[in-house]
Design an enzyme around this catalytic site. Structure first.
Site, PDB file in Angstrom:
ATOM      1  CE1 TYR A 116      45.536  39.154 -37.918  1.00  0.00           C
ATOM      2  CE2 TYR A 116      46.753  38.306 -39.810  1.00  0.00           C
ATOM      3  CZ  TYR A 116      45.969  38.089 -38.686  1.00  0.00           C
ATOM      4  OH  TYR A 116      45.624  36.809 -38.333  1.00  0.00           O
TER       5      TYR A 116
ATOM      6  CE1 TYR B  23      41.954  32.012 -33.116  1.00  0.00           C
ATOM      7  CE2 TYR B  23      43.399  30.175 -32.644  1.00  0.00           C
ATOM      8  CZ  TYR B  23      43.208  31.505 -32.874  1.00  0.00           C
ATOM      9  OH  TYR B  23      44.272  32.339 -32.851  1.00  0.00           O
TER      10      TYR B  23
ATOM     11  CB  VAL C  66      49.783  29.077 -35.881  1.00  0.00           C
ATOM     12  CG1 VAL C  66      48.305  28.811 -36.008  1.00  0.00           C
ATOM     13  CG2 VAL C  66      50.181  30.374 -36.553  1.00  0.00           C
TER      14      VAL C  66
ATOM     15  CB  SER D 163      46.588  34.104 -32.773  1.00  0.00           C
ATOM     16  OG  SER D 163      46.237  34.049 -34.125  1.00  0.00           O
TER      17      SER D 163
ATOM     18  CE  LYS E 225      44.582  36.680 -34.809  1.00  0.00           C
ATOM     19  NZ  LYS E 225      43.936  35.384 -35.163  1.00  0.00           N
TER      20      LYS E 225
HETATM   21  N1  GLN Z   1      49.287  35.039 -38.438  1.00  0.00           N
HETATM   22  C1  GLN Z   1      48.453  33.882 -38.298  1.00  0.00           C
HETATM   23  C2  GLN Z   1      47.367  33.859 -39.369  1.00  0.00           C
HETATM   24  O1  GLN Z   1      46.836  34.863 -39.683  1.00  0.00           O
HETATM   25  C3  GLN Z   1      47.852  33.866 -36.934  1.00  0.00           C
HETATM   26  C4  GLN Z   1      46.957  32.666 -36.700  1.00  0.00           C
HETATM   27  C5  GLN Z   1      47.091  32.048 -35.327  1.00  0.00           C
HETATM   28  O2  GLN Z   1      48.089  32.194 -34.634  1.00  0.00           O
HETATM   29  N2  GLN Z   1      46.116  31.254 -34.974  1.00  0.00           N
HETATM   30  O3  GLN Z   1      47.033  32.856 -39.905  1.00  0.00           O
END
Ligand code: GLN
Length: 305
Positions: free
Chosen positions: A189, A241, A259, A64, A67
């Site tokens: 994505y 988050y 993650v 993430s 992003k």
């Molecule tokens: N690719 C992961 C997902 O879509 C990214 C989530 C994250 O890093 N928090 O679940």
């Protein structure tokens, strides 16, 4: 800097000597293979001095954290129009939650939850000629690191089990807030999330948000000062988050987690810090990463507050 080097070394050794708790993300099969003991830290100052310790030059799946990069490219290309399709409020929910989208008519609360990131991906898929290649070129350009790449295997591994993300993308499409085919958007994505970087490369990549004197090797400023301020504000309020408040409370820096266990945090006009440790807490953020950053801003008294 020498003072920061000592602080980093000291905190690193202290955290390494205590329990490494939390769980490696297993819902993406490729991430489950990473050694939970990996632990690296990279620091870069506005004077471009760098320092690293542990596994700071080993590639990690940035997940993430990517992003922020897709958002920065969409913002650069499309300007303020992007905010008509995605909000700027913390969601207070898990990154992959579907619940608010129903009442919010398919407008994700912010660009860092999965649904919001997919809407940004959709904009890039519409706008770029070769979305995956052009996005990678942008990331290589702002970081000056030509070795940065997608991991085809991590992208495939996530796609194979990505039922919830597929549901999210289709759900948003049903409200008309995804223009392209969900398969195309999700392919972009999953690849974006699969990008691999070292902690050292993360600090180089995020220098454009940390340092107002930053220019790419072509002499380009990536975003203007107002756009930079806004992205840092979003990282501050939404980067972790439903743990964003806690991160602000304990660390006090704009930042973004993934993650894969990576966290990038920055102090505008002072430094960028990347930490990697794959074991995650219940909110999906690196346990050691959070601890490290909390200790760093406490000991140096260098948070934005
Ligand atoms: N690719 C992961 C997902 O879509 C990214 C989530 C994250 O890093 N928090 O679940």
């Amino acid at each position: 800097m020498s003072n920061h080097r000592e602080v980093i070394e000291h905190i690193y050794q202290t955290i390494k000597s205590i329990d490494n708790i939390g769980k490696v993300a297993k819902y993406i099969p490729d991430l489950a293979k990473v050694a939970p003991s990996k632990f690296g830290v990279a620091y870069r100052s506005i004077e471009n001095e760098e320092y690293g310790i542990g596994d700071w030059q080993t590639k990690l799946s940035i997940q993430s954290i990517s992003k922020v990069l897709s958002l920065s490219l969409a913002y650069r290309l499309l300007g303020e129009d992007i905010w008509a399709r995605v909000g700027v409020e913390p969601s207070g929910n898990a990154f992959n939650s579907l619940v608010q989208l129903e009442t919010d008519n398919g407008i994700p609360r912010n660009p860092f939850i999965n649904g919001g990131a997919m809407v940004i991906c959709d904009m890039l898929v519409s706008h770029l000629e070769n979305p995956k290649a052009d996005f990678l070129e942008y990331v290589r350009d702002i970081s000056s690191c030509n070795e940065i790449s997608y991991s085809a295997s991590t992208a495939k591994s996530e796609e194979e089990v990505g039922y919830r993300n597929k549901a999210l993308c289709n759900f948003i499409k049903s409200f008309g807030n995804i223009e392209n085919s969900p398969d195309e958007v999700l392919d972009f994505y999953f690849h974006m999330c699969s990008i691999e970087m070292t902690c050292q490369e993360l600090t180089k990549t995020f220098s454009f948000l940390a340092f107002s004197n930053f220019k790419t090797h072509n002499g380009d400023q990536v975003l203007n000062l107002s756009q930079t301020k806004r992205l840092n504000a979003l990282m501050q309020t939404c980067g972790f988050y439903d743990e964003s408040g806690e991160f602000a409370f304990k660390v006090g820096l704009p930042g973004k987690s993934g993650v894969g266990g990576g966290i990038i945090a920055l102090h505008p006009e002072k430094y960028c810090l990347a930490v990697w440790s794959p074991r995650l807490n219940e909110k999906g953020n690196s346990h050691r990463g959070m601890k490290f950053l909390e200790s760093f801003t406490t000991e140096t008294k260098l948070s934005i507050f």
